[in-house]
Design a protein around this motif. Structure first.
Motif, PDB file in Angstrom:
ATOM      1  N   LEU A  69       0.846  -1.188   0.000  1.00 51.09           N
ATOM      2  CA  LEU A  69       0.000   0.000   0.000  1.00 51.09           C
ATOM      3  C   LEU A  69       0.887   1.245   0.000  1.00 51.09           C
ATOM      4  O   LEU A  69       2.037   1.191   0.424  1.00 51.09           O
ATOM      5  CB  LEU A  69      -0.922   0.001   1.227  1.00 51.09           C
ATOM      6  CG  LEU A  69      -1.842  -1.209   1.389  1.00 51.09           C
ATOM      7  CD1 LEU A  69      -2.650  -1.088   2.676  1.00 51.09           C
ATOM      8  CD2 LEU A  69      -2.760  -1.362   0.191  1.00 51.09           C
ATOM      9  N   ASP A  70       0.325   2.359  -0.431  1.00 51.49           N
ATOM     10  CA  ASP A  70       1.077   3.620  -0.487  1.00 51.49           C
ATOM     11  C   ASP A  70       0.844   4.488   0.745  1.00 51.49           C
ATOM     12  O   ASP A  70       0.845   5.712   0.659  1.00 51.49           O
ATOM     13  CB  ASP A  70       0.677   4.408  -1.742  1.00 51.49           C
ATOM     14  CG  ASP A  70       1.200   3.771  -3.006  1.00 51.49           C
ATOM     15  OD1 ASP A  70       2.263   3.128  -2.946  1.00 51.49           O
ATOM     16  OD2 ASP A  70       0.542   3.910  -4.057  1.00 51.49           O
ATOM     17  N   THR A  71       0.655   3.887   1.880  1.00 53.41           N
ATOM     18  CA  THR A  71       0.454   4.635   3.118  1.00 53.41           C
ATOM     19  C   THR A  71       1.714   5.442   3.412  1.00 53.41           C
ATOM     20  O   THR A  71       2.821   4.904   3.382  1.00 53.41           O
ATOM     21  CB  THR A  71       0.181   3.670   4.289  1.00 53.41           C
ATOM     22  OG1 THR A  71      -0.923   2.845   3.939  1.00 53.41           O
ATOM     23  CG2 THR A  71      -0.108   4.421   5.566  1.00 53.41           C
ATOM     24  N   PRO A  72       1.564   6.758   3.689  1.00 54.63           N
ATOM     25  CA  PRO A  72       2.756   7.557   3.988  1.00 54.63           C
ATOM     26  C   PRO A  72       3.424   7.077   5.280  1.00 54.63           C
ATOM     27  O   PRO A  72       2.743   6.638   6.203  1.00 54.63           O
ATOM     28  CB  PRO A  72       2.214   8.978   4.137  1.00 54.63           C
ATOM     29  CG  PRO A  72       0.762   8.821   4.425  1.00 54.63           C
ATOM     30  CD  PRO A  72       0.334   7.527   3.795  1.00 54.63           C
ATOM     31  N   ALA A  73       4.733   7.154   5.317  1.00 55.13           N
ATOM     32  CA  ALA A  73       5.491   6.737   6.507  1.00 55.13           C
ATOM     33  C   ALA A  73       6.115   7.964   7.156  1.00 55.13           C
ATOM     34  O   ALA A  73       6.771   8.756   6.489  1.00 55.13           O
ATOM     35  CB  ALA A  73       6.577   5.744   6.103  1.00 55.13           C
ATOM     36  N   TYR A  74       5.857   8.133   8.440  1.00 51.63           N
ATOM     37  CA  TYR A  74       6.428   9.245   9.199  1.00 51.63           C
ATOM     38  C   TYR A  74       7.206   8.679  10.372  1.00 51.63           C
ATOM     39  O   TYR A  74       6.793   7.685  10.965  1.00 51.63           O
ATOM     40  CB  TYR A  74       5.344  10.169   9.763  1.00 51.63           C
ATOM     41  CG  TYR A  74       4.376  10.722   8.752  1.00 51.63           C
ATOM     42  CD1 TYR A  74       4.811  11.222   7.533  1.00 51.63           C
ATOM     43  CD2 TYR A  74       3.018  10.746   9.021  1.00 51.63           C
ATOM     44  CE1 TYR A  74       3.916  11.732   6.607  1.00 51.63           C
ATOM     45  CE2 TYR A  74       2.114  11.257   8.108  1.00 51.63           C
ATOM     46  CZ  TYR A  74       2.574  11.743   6.909  1.00 51.63           C
ATOM     47  OH  TYR A  74       1.686  12.250   5.999  1.00 51.63           O
ATOM     48  N   SER A  75       8.272   9.353  10.742  1.00 53.29           N
ATOM     49  CA  SER A  75       9.012   8.990  11.942  1.00 53.29           C
ATOM     50  C   SER A  75       8.645   9.973  13.045  1.00 53.29           C
ATOM     51  O   SER A  75       8.829  11.183  12.884  1.00 53.29           O
ATOM     52  CB  SER A  75      10.520   9.043  11.695  1.00 53.29           C
ATOM     53  OG  SER A  75      11.210   8.926  12.926  1.00 53.29           O
ATOM     54  N   GLN A  76       8.137   9.458  14.151  1.00 57.97           N
ATOM     55  CA  GLN A  76       7.809  10.337  15.265  1.00 57.97           C
ATOM     56  C   GLN A  76       9.062  10.999  15.828  1.00 57.97           C
ATOM     57  O   GLN A  76       8.997  12.082  16.400  1.00 57.97           O
ATOM     58  CB  GLN A  76       7.076   9.563  16.355  1.00 57.97           C
ATOM     59  CG  GLN A  76       7.982   8.606  17.124  1.00 57.97           C
ATOM     60  CD  GLN A  76       7.228   7.694  18.038  1.00 57.97           C
ATOM     61  OE1 GLN A  76       6.452   6.876  17.569  1.00 57.97           O
ATOM     62  NE2 GLN A  76       7.447   7.824  19.330  1.00 57.97           N
ATOM     63  N   MET A  77      10.209  10.372  15.650  1.00 57.50           N
ATOM     64  CA  MET A  77      11.452  10.899  16.198  1.00 57.50           C
ATOM     65  C   MET A  77      11.974  12.106  15.406  1.00 57.50           C
ATOM     66  O   MET A  77      12.870  12.785  15.863  1.00 57.50           O
ATOM     67  CB  MET A  77      12.508   9.797  16.254  1.00 57.50           C
ATOM     68  CG  MET A  77      12.097   8.603  17.104  1.00 57.50           C
ATOM     69  SD  MET A  77      11.534   9.042  18.771  1.00 57.50           S
ATOM     70  CE  MET A  77      13.073   9.525  19.509  1.00 57.50           C
ATOM     71  N   ARG A  78      11.412  12.353  14.243  1.00 57.92           N
ATOM     72  CA  ARG A  78      11.823  13.509  13.448  1.00 57.92           C
ATOM     73  C   ARG A  78      10.838  14.667  13.618  1.00 57.92           C
ATOM     74  O   ARG A  78      10.840  15.607  12.838  1.00 57.92           O
ATOM     75  CB  ARG A  78      11.939  13.116  11.982  1.00 57.92           C
ATOM     76  CG  ARG A  78      13.028  12.056  11.764  1.00 57.92           C
ATOM     77  CD  ARG A  78      13.184  11.727  10.322  1.00 57.92           C
ATOM     78  NE  ARG A  78      13.558  12.888   9.543  1.00 57.92           N
ATOM     79  CZ  ARG A  78      14.777  13.179   9.119  1.00 57.92           C
ATOM     80  NH1 ARG A  78      15.761  12.367   9.412  1.00 57.92           N
ATOM     81  NH2 ARG A  78      15.015  14.247   8.406  1.00 57.92           N
ATOM     82  N   ARG A  79      10.002  14.567  14.617  1.00 56.99           N
ATOM     83  CA  ARG A  79       8.986  15.580  14.876  1.00 56.99           C
ATOM     84  C   ARG A  79       9.474  16.536  15.950  1.00 56.99           C
ATOM     85  O   ARG A  79      10.656  16.564  16.288  1.00 56.99           O
ATOM     86  CB  ARG A  79       7.669  14.901  15.297  1.00 56.99           C
ATOM     87  CG  ARG A  79       7.157  13.805  14.378  1.00 56.99           C
ATOM     88  CD  ARG A  79       7.099  14.129  12.913  1.00 56.99           C
ATOM     89  NE  ARG A  79       6.387  15.349  12.601  1.00 56.99           N
ATOM     90  CZ  ARG A  79       6.299  15.859  11.374  1.00 56.99           C
ATOM     91  NH1 ARG A  79       6.864  15.264  10.363  1.00 56.99           N
ATOM     92  NH2 ARG A  79       5.654  16.978  11.166  1.00 56.99           N
TER      93      ARG A  79
END
Length: 171
Positions: A69-79
């Motif tokens: 699937l093309d679900t976006p991936a985010y890193s919480q550690m880069r927030r």
């Protein structure tokens, strides 16, 4: 504002059949009307032998070997550094919402502001996280489920979030 919640259950330990939610809105500034933006409720059946069966919406469907699937991936550690290490739930919900509606282009911090549980003093309350997803108009639920449920959801083209607890202890 203050809220009072009451669930009704029989004295024999049966599962509650009703829930009543009451919100009382007050203001300290005369002439201003408070606004209720969201009210949510959640329940979990914890009684022995009364578990809600896992629902497989596509039961009997042949499952593909792989699903991408093309679900976006985010890193919480880069927030935001002040909260990045503790916003896994809002980060996950942001990915799911942005997957379904990319035009929203939400940031995890936006959801975190709506996801904070002042009693728990944190962001890891999945009941709150599902309420945030519901506030955006989605049907959101938590399941204590199995891998087959996840595979069915993915095969149907729906991204899935997992909350996993693990241990080095094999027992």
């Amino acid at each position: 504002s203050s809220a009072r919640r009451r669930a009704t259950a029989t004295s024999s330990g049966e599962t509650a059949s009703k829930i009543q939610v009451k919100a009382v809105l007050r203001t300290v500034e005369g002439g201003k009307t408070p606004t209720l933006r969201d009210i949510s409720a959640t329940s979990k059946n914890t009684l022995e032998g009364q578990a809600i069966p896992v629902y497989h919406p596509n039961a009997g469907m042949e499952l593909p070997e792989k699903v991408l699937l093309d679900t976006p991936a985010y890193s919480q550690m880069r927030r935001d550094g002040a909260i990045g290490s503790v916003i896994c739930s809002p980060t996950t919900m942001t990915m799911l919402i942005n997957d379904r509606n990319p035009e929203l282009d939400l940031f995890p911090e936006e959801l975190a502001l709506r996801d904070y549980d002042f009693n728990y003093e944190g962001f890891g309350n999945w009941a709150y996280t599902t309420a945030v997803g519901s506030a955006f108009g989605y049907s959101v639920s938590c399941h204590y489920s199995d891998l087959d449920f996840v595979r069915h959801e993915l095969a149907a083209g729906r991204s899935v979030a997992l909350s996993v607890r693990y241990s080095r202890n094999p027992s």
